[in-house]
Design an enzyme around this catalytic site. Structure first.
Site, PDB file in Angstrom:
ATOM      1  N   ASP A  83     -68.702 -63.240  22.048  1.00 13.74           N
ATOM      2  CA  ASP A  83     -69.769 -64.250  21.446  1.00 13.74           C
ATOM      3  C   ASP A  83     -70.518 -63.796  20.164  1.00 13.74           C
ATOM      4  O   ASP A  83     -70.146 -62.568  19.570  1.00 13.74           O
ATOM      5  CB  ASP A  83     -70.774 -64.368  22.642  1.00 13.74           C
ATOM      6  CG  ASP A  83     -71.611 -63.537  23.141  1.00 13.74           C
ATOM      7  OD1 ASP A  83     -71.992 -63.459  24.118  1.00 13.74           O
ATOM      8  OD2 ASP A  83     -71.831 -62.349  22.270  1.00 13.74           O
TER       9      ASP A  83
ATOM     10  N   LYS B  43     -71.543 -69.328  20.721  1.00 16.72           N
ATOM     11  CA  LYS B  43     -72.195 -70.475  20.792  1.00 16.72           C
ATOM     12  C   LYS B  43     -73.318 -70.586  19.376  1.00 16.72           C
ATOM     13  O   LYS B  43     -74.227 -69.691  19.049  1.00 16.72           O
ATOM     14  CB  LYS B  43     -72.977 -70.936  21.740  1.00 16.72           C
ATOM     15  CG  LYS B  43     -72.190 -70.639  23.059  1.00 16.72           C
ATOM     16  CD  LYS B  43     -73.149 -71.288  24.342  1.00 16.72           C
ATOM     17  CE  LYS B  43     -72.236 -71.079  25.488  1.00 16.72           C
ATOM     18  NZ  LYS B  43     -72.037 -69.707  26.053  1.00 16.72           N
TER      19      LYS B  43
ATOM     20  N   MET C 157     -84.823 -64.840  24.085  1.00 18.84           N
ATOM     21  CA  MET C 157     -84.504 -66.310  23.403  1.00 18.84           C
ATOM     22  C   MET C 157     -86.135 -66.727  23.332  1.00 18.84           C
ATOM     23  O   MET C 157     -86.231 -67.927  23.695  1.00 18.84           O
ATOM     24  CB  MET C 157     -84.053 -66.924  24.463  1.00 18.84           C
ATOM     25  CG  MET C 157     -82.523 -66.232  24.557  1.00 18.84           C
ATOM     26  SD  MET C 157     -81.293 -67.282  25.679  1.00 18.84           S
ATOM     27  CE  MET C 157     -81.667 -66.362  27.175  1.00 18.84           C
TER      28      MET C 157
END
Ligand code: SAM
Length: 248
Positions: free
Chosen positions: A33, A55, A168
């Site tokens: 990723d 992503k 996050m």
């Protein structure tokens, strides 16, 4: 014929497990990723296929497609590594991939990694627990919004005390700080923010909870909230000075 869900740690290749490094060198295919550091990818054999499914804004790869890709690769190759930042099961969606592989009858193995929830604070000189300052640590995503099925009850979290580590959380940091203060966390609660921990670009910002909204932060970053965030044990000199203090 096995898909290994491998934790890549916080970025520094020296912080990989020995098993992770061995699997990276042995893999036929590595699916990684966006948060995996190039220095870690450098350990992959030149003969292996590298597939980036990171992503990124504007180029999302749906989770179902990633799981399906792993199933197909797992059926074709002897050794597939699904490489994720930190630990695969800490906000890494590794659990969903493991379930999908199991359901398809593909052998799956998890190789835990050092999660940024612990490594980012540590590399910035902040221990997430510390005798006399924090007897518990809560790791939480800042991504969920009010109304989400799994929305975080920040006011309740404020009452739990201890250290709060937010992953996050950059975009929602103003709301997170406001809700923790509404729940009773004092405005002068120390805060430390660690950007790109374990990479040459690591940056540490410090402040108070009522300043969190105004700190200029760029992701990926880990936010540490609680009395431990005032500690700075990153250097030998700092560690010596602290252990000499009466509260050490
Ligand atoms: C999708 S989560 C994945 C977490 C990962 N599985 C782990 O265990 O570290 C991504 C978040 O982890 C944190 N993160 C990942 N790498 C980081 C780093 N090198 N420095 C600071 N925080 C990091 C950031 O909060 C980022 O938004």
């Amino acid at each position: 014929m096995t898909v290994h869900l491998v934790g890549g740690g916080p970025g520094d290749p020296d912080l990989l497990t020995i098993k992770a490094a061995r699997l990276l060198a042995e893999a036929d295919v590595v699916v990684h990723d966006a948060l995996v550091d190039p220095a870690v990818l450098a350990l992959v054999s030149p003969a292996a296929e590298l597939i980036d499914v990171g992503k990124r804004p504007g180029r999302p790869v749906p989770q179902e497609l990633i799981t399906e890709l792993l199933v197909q690769l797992g059926r074709r190759h002897r050794c597939v590594v699904r490489l994720k930042g930190g630990d695969p099961y800490v906000f890494g969606r590794g659990g969903e991939e493991a379930l999908g592989l199991q359901a398809a009858g593909v052998e799956v193995e998890v190789v835990p990694g050092i999660t940024s929830a612990v490594a980012a604070p540590a590399l910035a000189g902040v221990p997430v627990t510390h005798r006399g300052l924090a007897a518990s640590v809560t790791v939480v995503t800042g991504h969920r919004r009010v109304g989400d099925e799994e929305a975080t009850d920040w006011e309740a979290l404020a009452r739990v005390g201890g250290t709060v580590v937010v992953l996050m959380g950059v975009a929602e940091r103003a709301a997170i700080a406001a809700r923790l203060m509404a729940g009773g966390r004092p405005p002068d609660t120390p805060v430390a923010v660690v950007e790109r921990a374990g990479t040459p670009a690591q940056r540490v910002l410090r402040g108070r909870l009522d300043e969190l909204a105004f700190l200029e932060i760029s992701p990926p970053a880990t936010i540490v909230i609680g009395p431990v965030a005032a500690l700075d044990l990153a250097g030998a000199a700092a560690a010596t000075a602290y252990s000499a203090s009466p509260t050490g």
